[in-house]
Design a protein around this motif. Sequence first.
Motif, PDB file in Angstrom:
ATOM      1  N   LEU B   4       0.842  -1.197   0.000  1.00 45.06           N
ATOM      2  CA  LEU B   4       0.000   0.000   0.000  1.00 45.06           C
ATOM      3  C   LEU B   4       0.879   1.249   0.000  1.00 45.06           C
ATOM      4  CD1 LEU B   4      -3.054   0.007   0.020  1.00 45.06           C
ATOM      5  CD2 LEU B   4      -2.984   0.623   2.447  1.00 45.06           C
ATOM      6  N   HIS B   5       1.992   1.131   0.734  1.00 44.59           N
ATOM      7  CA  HIS B   5       2.892   2.272   0.853  1.00 44.59           C
ATOM      8  C   HIS B   5       3.474   2.664  -0.508  1.00 44.59           C
ATOM      9  CE1 HIS B   5       5.847   4.964   2.469  1.00 44.59           C
ATOM     10  NE2 HIS B   5       6.785   4.321   1.815  1.00 44.59           N
ATOM     11  N   THR B   6       4.042   1.671  -1.229  1.00 42.56           N
ATOM     12  CA  THR B   6       4.640   2.008  -2.522  1.00 42.56           C
ATOM     13  C   THR B   6       3.576   2.479  -3.508  1.00 42.56           C
ATOM     14  OG1 THR B   6       4.508  -0.288  -3.213  1.00 42.56           O
ATOM     15  CG2 THR B   6       6.626   0.458  -2.345  1.00 42.56           C
ATOM     16  N   ARG B   7       2.367   1.910  -3.368  1.00 41.36           N
ATOM     17  CA  ARG B   7       1.343   2.310  -4.325  1.00 41.36           C
ATOM     18  C   ARG B   7       0.965   3.777  -4.158  1.00 41.36           C
ATOM     19  NH1 ARG B   7      -3.285  -1.655  -3.998  1.00 41.36           N
ATOM     20  NH2 ARG B   7      -1.647  -3.217  -4.021  1.00 41.36           N
ATOM     21  N   SER B   8       0.850   4.222  -2.913  1.00 45.65           N
ATOM     22  CA  SER B   8       0.492   5.631  -2.734  1.00 45.65           C
ATOM     23  C   SER B   8       1.677   6.521  -3.091  1.00 45.65           C
ATOM     24  CB  SER B   8       0.017   5.886  -1.303  1.00 45.65           C
ATOM     25  OG  SER B   8       1.086   5.671  -0.411  1.00 45.65           O
ATOM     26  N   ALA B   9       2.895   6.016  -2.850  1.00 48.24           N
ATOM     27  CA  ALA B   9       4.079   6.776  -3.267  1.00 48.24           C
ATOM     28  C   ALA B   9       4.084   6.912  -4.784  1.00 48.24           C
ATOM     29  CB  ALA B   9       5.348   6.084  -2.797  1.00 48.24           C
ATOM     30  N   ALA B  10       3.770   5.796  -5.469  1.00 49.81           N
ATOM     31  CA  ALA B  10       3.763   5.827  -6.931  1.00 49.81           C
ATOM     32  C   ALA B  10       2.739   6.827  -7.438  1.00 49.81           C
ATOM     33  CB  ALA B  10       3.443   4.436  -7.476  1.00 49.81           C
ATOM     34  N   ARG B  11       1.588   6.844  -6.769  1.00 50.99           N
ATOM     35  CA  ARG B  11       0.549   7.774  -7.215  1.00 50.99           C
ATOM     36  C   ARG B  11       1.021   9.221  -7.054  1.00 50.99           C
ATOM     37  NH1 ARG B  11      -4.266   5.899  -4.337  1.00 50.99           N
ATOM     38  NH2 ARG B  11      -3.947   3.928  -5.422  1.00 50.99           N
ATOM     39  N   ALA B  12       1.687   9.488  -5.940  1.00 52.84           N
ATOM     40  CA  ALA B  12       2.187  10.845  -5.703  1.00 52.84           C
ATOM     41  C   ALA B  12       3.231  11.231  -6.735  1.00 52.84           C
ATOM     42  CB  ALA B  12       2.781  10.939  -4.296  1.00 52.84           C
ATOM     43  N   MET B  13       4.020  10.243  -7.173  1.00 53.75           N
ATOM     44  CA  MET B  13       5.060  10.552  -8.150  1.00 53.75           C
ATOM     45  C   MET B  13       4.476  10.809  -9.539  1.00 53.75           C
ATOM     46  SD  MET B  13       7.642   7.708  -6.773  1.00 53.75           S
ATOM     47  CE  MET B  13       9.115   7.899  -7.735  1.00 53.75           C
ATOM     48  N   MET B  14       3.360  10.167  -9.816  1.00 53.40           N
ATOM     49  CA  MET B  14       2.748  10.374 -11.133  1.00 53.40           C
ATOM     50  C   MET B  14       1.913  11.647 -11.168  1.00 53.40           C
ATOM     51  SD  MET B  14       1.620   6.515 -11.961  1.00 53.40           S
ATOM     52  CE  MET B  14       0.370   6.956 -13.159  1.00 53.40           C
ATOM     53  N   ALA B  15       1.497  12.089  -9.975  1.00 51.78           N
ATOM     54  CA  ALA B  15       0.537  13.191  -9.921  1.00 51.78           C
ATOM     55  C   ALA B  15       0.939  14.437 -10.730  1.00 51.78           C
ATOM     56  CB  ALA B  15       0.248  13.551  -8.475  1.00 51.78           C
ATOM     57  N   PRO B  16       2.174  14.950 -10.555  1.00 50.32           N
ATOM     58  CA  PRO B  16       2.492  16.186 -11.286  1.00 50.32           C
ATOM     59  C   PRO B  16       2.297  16.061 -12.797  1.00 50.32           C
ATOM     60  CG  PRO B  16       4.199  15.694  -9.682  1.00 50.32           C
ATOM     61  CD  PRO B  16       3.286  14.516  -9.694  1.00 50.32           C
ATOM     62  N   SER B  17       2.811  14.965 -13.377  1.00 52.38           N
ATOM     63  CA  SER B  17       2.672  14.783 -14.827  1.00 52.38           C
ATOM     64  C   SER B  17       1.208  14.696 -15.235  1.00 52.38           C
ATOM     65  CB  SER B  17       3.381  13.507 -15.279  1.00 52.38           C
ATOM     66  OG  SER B  17       4.762  13.628 -15.097  1.00 52.38           O
ATOM     67  N   VAL B  18       0.458  13.870 -14.493  1.00 54.45           N
ATOM     68  CA  VAL B  18      -0.939  13.641 -14.874  1.00 54.45           C
ATOM     69  C   VAL B  18      -1.756  14.925 -14.712  1.00 54.45           C
ATOM     70  CG1 VAL B  18      -3.029  12.376 -14.276  1.00 54.45           C
ATOM     71  CG2 VAL B  18      -0.840  11.180 -14.374  1.00 54.45           C
TER      72      VAL B  18
END
Lengths: 276, 290
Positions: B4-18
């Motif tokens: 769950l931790h990496t998944r929310s981290a991944a989402r945060a990392m994609m957020a700016p681009s998206v």
Amino acid sequence: MARNVSSQRKIVNTVVAWTIGILIFFPILWTFLTSFKTEAQAIASPPSLLFFDWTFENYFEVQARSDYFKHFMNSVAISFGSTLLGLIIAIPAAWAMAFAPTPKTKDVLMWMLSTKMMPPVGVLVPMYLLFRNTGLLDTRIGLVMILTLINLPIIVWMLYTYFKEIPGEILEAARMDGASLAKEIIYVLTPMAVPGIASTLLLNIILAWNEAFWTLNLTASKAAPLTAFIASYSSPEGLFYAKLSAASTMAIAPILILGWFSQKQLVRGLTFGAVK
Amino acid sequence: MATLHTRSAARAMMAPSVVLLLAWMVVPLAMTIYFSFLRYNLLMPGMEEWVGFDNYRYFLTDPAFFQAIFNTLAIVLGVLLITVLGGIGLALLLDQPMFGQGIVRILVIAPFLIMPTVAALVWKNMFMNPVNGLFAYLARSVGLPPFDFLNNAPLLSIILIVAWQWLPFATLILLTALQSLDEEQKEAAQMDGAGAWSRFTYLTLPHLSRAITVVILIHTIFLLSVFAEILVTTNGGPGTQSTNLTFLVYAQALLQFDVGGASAGGIIAVILANIVAFFLMRMIGKTLEA
């Protein structure tokens, strides 16, 4: 005998390929040569290929008359600025998609690709008005922002295809050894990702340097990069072939050299990794 | 692995681009749609009013619009024809054994790296100019009258200039694909007595189909929006003979200051691009999955 036939074929191939290659390259060669002629020689009939009085005068004149260097620096600032900004935004996204993929990752990537299909004229009017009302018209910052946005999908895609090739086991091993996410990125991923990032950087600088829709429509003089500066030669007064050639040669030389070094990356980046 | 931790981290990392791309897709496009329903001219500030579909009606009944649609498609198809056929031919040639292959490839790739304004101006002045151009000189030296390319065949001239710029890219992609073709397969086919032509149609061409579709897709995206080459050579003329949709909208917006009309044109360009993209994606989806 067989070897004889094949070496004959090799010679024929060589002659045909070189002839076509030189024909395709000829307009660039001709521009380069013309930049060293006087204006009178540039339009002389019959034209001379090599035997004229070589002069560097055009280069000095282009700089003196129109402050060439200013436009050159605008191109450098805009292409490097937008590329670096794009990389800062895209690297985390590509990293996440490559190493923590979800079922939706492919859809996100395809959606990003689809944003490239929107024709720029679809948003020309609002962007022009937004830029005008916020004072971004004819500024480097405005162009950096626009070029970052239009090239972001390509940067994300290209980084993604490179990151995909980094074996995930290495990251897992680092994680087992107790490396934190930050350490994982700095010590494990970065060194392996540098070549891909460098290729992406190179390709994107080329694309940004040559971009000729937004740079032509959103600049006038102050922030005009070389694309827009050269366009001012479209309605000149008097003799100008040699000066046009000198300005063109200076505008294309740096990118020509960069591009020759990055042929492979060019294909990969612009085909979104579909052809390697 | 994906906690769950990496998944929310991944989402945060994609957020700016998206978020940025989403904003870039939605905000200006929504504004264009809104403007397209207004009478809005920059020369008459404060006179904006809702006019419904008037701008679209104006655009769709303007003869220049149909000319522009025709020219847009002619540029796309004309350039595709030259670059795909020429690219296949050149890639096959460059794949053969020869001396100095690397140098020839460097020569061939060069036009792709030239900025569009330089390419167009060099062709316009130093080659196609009817008085001082090299083509005029060549014509005169064999006793023919010089041909005024940009006045008498503006669209064809632009197609030639744009094709010159894009032929290298097609060649490079096809050559890259060609070099990944298994040598052993070719040899096996040769030993089985397959001639050069049947080796090409049954082995090489199917192998290239993916690369060819990619070439068509990418070229079409860029060719629908050819702009700089028209701006610096013909300025859309004579008349509207070389005006494509992109140039028409530009002229409406930045030369006539008609925000409403230009927005309607922009939306029509988006719809056209979507129609083309729809068919392209279907075609490409089939090839890329295979």
